[in-house]
Design a protein around this motif. Sequence first.
Motif, PDB file in Angstrom:
ATOM      1  N   PHE A 158      53.595  93.987 128.484  1.00 50.72           N
ATOM      2  CA  PHE A 158      54.802  94.067 129.291  1.00 50.72           C
ATOM      3  C   PHE A 158      56.045  94.373 128.459  1.00 50.72           C
ATOM      4  CE2 PHE A 158      53.637  92.704 133.562  1.00 50.72           C
ATOM      5  CZ  PHE A 158      52.347  92.237 133.341  1.00 50.72           C
ATOM      6  N   GLY A 159      56.957  95.076 129.077  1.00 52.59           N
ATOM      7  CA  GLY A 159      58.286  95.236 128.514  1.00 52.59           C
ATOM      8  C   GLY A 159      59.125  93.997 128.779  1.00 52.59           C
ATOM      9  N   PRO A 160      60.361  93.977 128.269  1.00 50.61           N
ATOM     10  CA  PRO A 160      61.208  92.794 128.400  1.00 50.61           C
ATOM     11  C   PRO A 160      61.813  92.616 129.793  1.00 50.61           C
ATOM     12  CG  PRO A 160      62.375  94.508 127.239  1.00 50.61           C
ATOM     13  CD  PRO A 160      60.974  95.013 127.427  1.00 50.61           C
ATOM     14  N   GLY A 161      61.715  93.637 130.626  1.00 52.83           N
ATOM     15  CA  GLY A 161      62.239  93.526 131.986  1.00 52.83           C
ATOM     16  C   GLY A 161      63.648  94.075 132.123  1.00 52.83           C
ATOM     17  N   TYR A 201      49.091  84.561 131.341  1.00 52.11           N
ATOM     18  CA  TYR A 201      50.253  85.108 130.652  1.00 52.11           C
ATOM     19  C   TYR A 201      51.350  84.044 130.596  1.00 52.11           C
ATOM     20  CZ  TYR A 201      48.521  89.907 130.891  1.00 52.11           C
ATOM     21  OH  TYR A 201      47.789  91.059 130.715  1.00 52.11           O
ATOM     22  N   GLN A 250      55.642  83.574 130.135  1.00 56.63           N
ATOM     23  CA  GLN A 250      56.935  84.249 130.168  1.00 56.63           C
ATOM     24  C   GLN A 250      58.018  83.267 129.729  1.00 56.63           C
ATOM     25  OE1 GLN A 250      58.524  85.467 134.031  1.00 56.63           O
ATOM     26  NE2 GLN A 250      59.384  87.315 133.129  1.00 56.63           N
ATOM     27  N   ASN A 265      64.091  85.043 130.144  1.00 63.94           N
ATOM     28  CA  ASN A 265      64.686  86.383 129.929  1.00 63.94           C
ATOM     29  C   ASN A 265      63.802  87.300 129.087  1.00 63.94           C
ATOM     30  OD1 ASN A 265      67.106  85.804 131.382  1.00 63.94           O
ATOM     31  ND2 ASN A 265      67.760  84.579 129.630  1.00 63.94           N
ATOM     32  N   GLN A 266      62.508  87.114 129.185  1.00 67.81           N
ATOM     33  CA  GLN A 266      61.585  87.987 128.475  1.00 67.81           C
ATOM     34  C   GLN A 266      60.500  88.488 129.416  1.00 67.81           C
ATOM     35  OE1 GLN A 266      60.038  86.576 124.744  1.00 67.81           O
ATOM     36  NE2 GLN A 266      61.906  85.448 124.259  1.00 67.81           N
ATOM     37  N   GLY A 267      59.740  89.480 128.939  1.00 63.86           N
ATOM     38  CA  GLY A 267      58.574  89.938 129.681  1.00 63.86           C
ATOM     39  C   GLY A 267      57.417  88.966 129.512  1.00 63.86           C
ATOM     40  N   LEU A 268      56.257  89.338 130.059  1.00 66.02           N
ATOM     41  CA  LEU A 268      55.078  88.488 129.975  1.00 66.02           C
ATOM     42  C   LEU A 268      54.300  88.794 128.710  1.00 66.02           C
ATOM     43  CD1 LEU A 268      55.837  88.438 133.053  1.00 66.02           C
ATOM     44  CD2 LEU A 268      53.395  88.099 133.488  1.00 66.02           C
ATOM     45  N   GLN A 269      53.700  87.747 128.152  1.00 68.27           N
ATOM     46  CA  GLN A 269      52.898  87.877 126.943  1.00 68.27           C
ATOM     47  C   GLN A 269      51.510  87.306 127.225  1.00 68.27           C
ATOM     48  OE1 GLN A 269      54.566  85.615 123.712  1.00 68.27           O
ATOM     49  NE2 GLN A 269      52.933  86.146 122.288  1.00 68.27           N
TER      50      GLN A 269
END
Lengths: 111, 113
Positions: A102-105, B36, B38, B41-45
């Motif tokens: 995923f990107g950071p959004g 996942y 999160q 303020n970040q995407g999913l990891q």
Amino acid sequence: DVKVTQSSRYLVKRTGEKVFLECVQDMDHENMFWYRQDPGLGLRLIYFSYDVKMKEKGDIPEGYSVSREKKERFSLILESASTNQTSMYLCASQGQAWEQYFGPGTRLTVT
Amino acid sequence: AQSVTQLDSQVPVFEEAPVELRCNYSSSVSVYLFWYVQYPNQGLQLLLKYLSGSTLVKGINGFEAEFNKSQTSFHLRKPSVHISDTAEYFCAVSNSGTYKYIFGTGTRLKVLA
């Protein structure tokens, strides 16, 4: 490491504007995805693309379109932004072992 | 239709205590399962995934999950949590060999000092 970047972290647009959200991945992945994330609803798939110029609608495509002219870039387009499209937008690309990166959004606010 | 249920929207737990985040899915076919994380303020990891083989899967940051086919569950566990584990956790499922994920609605883990 796979890197997925999105063009903006925060965006504020007016109702009726055309909005472009861009996503770039650096791992030569074929599959790319656009999701929107809303509190209590999790992630919902808007569109995905399995190759250049190939796309399929996800669960909530209404009001959105996409473009994939190059393998590394997948764009989400809001033709005429509305307040109900205020949301977090997440882009992802999919690796060989089925995991998504995923990107950071982009947090989009439509006023 | 396929669905994923994360029954707990929020889980508060004290630091160094164990935690279990629950995930149940409905599917009549073979599935791949994912967890996942999160951070704000970040995407999913990706934390971990189950594709096949051993039903106990170990992931990053000391997390593990167990695939239970009879109960259609894939619960996430950690024996001792840290403040830094405070985040939102998402379970996802896909039918084997398909692109599409179905995500749960997420569980917000809050680790208390």
